[in-house]
Design a protein around this motif. Structure first.
Motif, PDB file in Angstrom:
ATOM      1  N   GLY A  41       9.933  -3.982  13.613  1.00 46.35           N
ATOM      2  CA  GLY A  41       9.704  -5.282  13.383  1.00 46.35           C
ATOM      3  C   GLY A  41       8.047  -5.684  13.845  1.00 46.35           C
ATOM      4  N   VAL A  42       7.879  -5.402  15.116  1.00 51.15           N
ATOM      5  CA  VAL A  42       6.563  -5.607  15.418  1.00 51.15           C
ATOM      6  C   VAL A  42       5.473  -4.527  14.548  1.00 51.15           C
ATOM      7  CG1 VAL A  42       4.883  -5.248  17.381  1.00 51.15           C
ATOM      8  CG2 VAL A  42       7.133  -6.191  18.051  1.00 51.15           C
ATOM      9  N   ALA A  43       5.953  -3.400  14.372  1.00 48.68           N
ATOM     10  CA  ALA A  43       4.824  -2.608  13.643  1.00 48.68           C
ATOM     11  C   ALA A  43       4.619  -3.244  12.205  1.00 48.68           C
ATOM     12  CB  ALA A  43       5.426  -1.221  13.743  1.00 48.68           C
ATOM     13  N   SER A  44       5.864  -3.745  11.602  1.00 51.12           N
ATOM     14  CA  SER A  44       5.626  -4.184  10.393  1.00 51.12           C
ATOM     15  C   SER A  44       5.025  -5.392  10.227  1.00 51.12           C
ATOM     16  CB  SER A  44       7.314  -4.329   9.619  1.00 51.12           C
ATOM     17  OG  SER A  44       8.179  -2.974   9.778  1.00 51.12           O
ATOM     18  N   ALA A  45       5.177  -6.353  11.240  1.00 54.92           N
ATOM     19  CA  ALA A  45       4.334  -7.583  11.109  1.00 54.92           C
ATOM     20  C   ALA A  45       3.202  -7.362  11.411  1.00 54.92           C
ATOM     21  CB  ALA A  45       5.053  -8.324  12.281  1.00 54.92           C
ATOM     22  N   TYR A  46       2.579  -6.245  11.775  1.00 53.92           N
ATOM     23  CA  TYR A  46       1.352  -5.879  11.928  1.00 53.92           C
ATOM     24  C   TYR A  46       0.761  -5.368  10.610  1.00 53.92           C
ATOM     25  CZ  TYR A  46      -2.740  -2.589  12.327  1.00 53.92           C
ATOM     26  OH  TYR A  46      -3.873  -1.770  12.354  1.00 53.92           O
ATOM     27  N   VAL A  47       1.501  -4.611  10.010  1.00 54.75           N
ATOM     28  CA  VAL A  47       1.206  -4.043   8.652  1.00 54.75           C
ATOM     29  C   VAL A  47       0.736  -5.262   7.627  1.00 54.75           C
ATOM     30  CG1 VAL A  47       2.185  -2.636   6.623  1.00 54.75           C
ATOM     31  CG2 VAL A  47       2.090  -1.795   9.157  1.00 54.75           C
ATOM     32  N   THR A  48       1.849  -6.084   7.708  1.00 59.34           N
ATOM     33  CA  THR A  48       2.034  -7.257   6.751  1.00 59.34           C
ATOM     34  C   THR A  48       0.465  -7.956   6.910  1.00 59.34           C
ATOM     35  OG1 THR A  48       4.225  -7.224   6.753  1.00 59.34           O
ATOM     36  CG2 THR A  48       3.238  -9.199   6.011  1.00 59.34           C
ATOM     37  N   ALA A  49       0.492  -8.547   8.304  1.00 62.82           N
ATOM     38  CA  ALA A  49      -0.856  -9.246   8.611  1.00 62.82           C
ATOM     39  C   ALA A  49      -2.002  -8.820   8.348  1.00 62.82           C
ATOM     40  CB  ALA A  49      -0.692  -9.568  10.174  1.00 62.82           C
ATOM     41  N   ASP A  50      -2.253  -7.231   8.457  1.00 62.05           N
ATOM     42  CA  ASP A  50      -3.368  -6.539   7.973  1.00 62.05           C
ATOM     43  C   ASP A  50      -3.537  -6.636   6.730  1.00 62.05           C
ATOM     44  OD1 ASP A  50      -5.666  -4.929   8.197  1.00 62.05           O
ATOM     45  OD2 ASP A  50      -4.849  -3.070   8.325  1.00 62.05           O
ATOM     46  N   ALA A  51      -2.733  -6.306   5.847  1.00 59.90           N
ATOM     47  CA  ALA A  51      -2.583  -6.556   4.351  1.00 59.90           C
ATOM     48  C   ALA A  51      -2.934  -7.951   3.922  1.00 59.90           C
ATOM     49  CB  ALA A  51      -1.152  -6.016   3.641  1.00 59.90           C
ATOM     50  N   ILE A  52      -2.494  -8.848   4.443  1.00 66.45           N
ATOM     51  CA  ILE A  52      -2.837 -10.389   4.139  1.00 66.45           C
ATOM     52  C   ILE A  52      -4.300 -10.560   4.444  1.00 66.45           C
ATOM     53  CG2 ILE A  52      -2.467 -12.684   4.680  1.00 66.45           C
ATOM     54  CD1 ILE A  52       0.431 -11.969   5.107  1.00 66.45           C
ATOM     55  N   ASP A  53      -4.740  -9.963   5.541  1.00 63.61           N
ATOM     56  CA  ASP A  53      -6.383 -10.277   6.019  1.00 63.61           C
ATOM     57  C   ASP A  53      -7.132  -9.510   5.036  1.00 63.61           C
ATOM     58  OD1 ASP A  53      -8.203 -10.823   8.192  1.00 63.61           O
ATOM     59  OD2 ASP A  53      -8.346  -8.513   8.085  1.00 63.61           O
ATOM     60  N   LYS A  54      -6.832  -8.284   4.578  1.00 59.82           N
ATOM     61  CA  LYS A  54      -7.589  -7.495   3.633  1.00 59.82           C
ATOM     62  C   LYS A  54      -7.476  -8.325   2.388  1.00 59.82           C
ATOM     63  CE  LYS A  54      -8.619  -4.799   6.718  1.00 59.82           C
ATOM     64  NZ  LYS A  54      -8.115  -5.624   7.800  1.00 59.82           N
ATOM     65  N   GLY A  55      -6.595  -8.843   1.740  1.00 59.96           N
ATOM     66  CA  GLY A  55      -6.472  -9.852   0.754  1.00 59.96           C
ATOM     67  C   GLY A  55      -7.441 -11.174   0.769  1.00 59.96           C
ATOM     68  N   ARG A  56      -7.457 -11.667   1.698  1.00 63.42           N
ATOM     69  CA  ARG A  56      -8.311 -12.913   1.960  1.00 63.42           C
ATOM     70  C   ARG A  56      -9.811 -12.422   2.141  1.00 63.42           C
ATOM     71  NH1 ARG A  56      -4.810 -15.326   7.143  1.00 63.42           N
ATOM     72  NH2 ARG A  56      -3.236 -16.699   5.556  1.00 63.42           N
ATOM     73  N   LYS A  57     -10.017 -11.220   2.797  1.00 61.54           N
ATOM     74  CA  LYS A  57     -11.387 -11.002   2.558  1.00 61.54           C
ATOM     75  C   LYS A  57     -11.831 -10.280   1.345  1.00 61.54           C
ATOM     76  CE  LYS A  57     -11.643  -9.362   7.704  1.00 61.54           C
ATOM     77  NZ  LYS A  57     -11.702  -8.257   8.381  1.00 61.54           N
TER      78      LYS A  57
END
Length: 162
Positions: A41-57
């Motif tokens: 769950g922690v690792a998946s949350a990290y993956v999701t947060a990074d993907a969202i961050d790259k989308g915002r950028k």
């Protein structure tokens, strides 16, 4: 012009959250299974947060581009798929199988007490994490460059840094 702003998901301690499931798999012989699943769950949350961050950028970088939505979608999908494979699925499977084989072999080849075998397996799993990171990252780059990225990258365009 100053130095580029560090990427919180790639250049700081936050990156280590992507390894949570590998640590969880290493500790599988010692902890209840729900603890291992929580590490995913922690690792998946990290993956999701990074993907969202790259989308915002991507949205910010291409705010005047008529193909902004496509660029954002590509950034999110590319990051999510890459991180899911390189940070969660492949290393989690690798550490899981290594630890399972280690525990079985130690049981068959030694007369060590079960707690010693379990701690040895955990130590082996933890020691393996830094060794497998680069080969897995390079393999996922190759796999994605040979497949998914061909769908959305212009010829000659370099892959995104991971």
């Amino acid at each position: 012009m100053g130095a580029p702003e560090p990427d919180i998901y790639r250049d700081t301690w936050v990156r280590y959250l992507g390894y949570a499931n590998e640590v969880g798999e290493s500790f599988r012989p010692l902890v209840p299974v729900p603890v291992v699943w929580a590490s995913y769950g922690v690792a998946s949350a990290y993956v999701t947060a990074d993907a969202i961050d790259k989308g915002r950028k991507a949205a910010t970088a291409h705010s005047q581009d008529p193909a902004q939505a496509t660029r954002v979608g590509v950034a999110v999908v590319d990051t999510f798929v890459w991180q899911s494979l390189a940070s969660v699925a492949i290393p989690g499977f690798t550490i899981n199988r290594l630890c399972a084989a280690s525990l079985a072999l130690l049981g068959a080849l030694t007369r060590w007490p079960l707690p010693v075998r379990r701690w040895t397996t955990t130590a082996l799993g933890l020691a393996t994490i830094p060794i497998i990171i680069t080969p897995i990252d390079r393999t996922v780059d190759f796999l994605m460059d040979s497949s998914l990225r061909k769908l959305y990258r212009a010829p000659g365009e370099p892959p995104a840094p991971h």
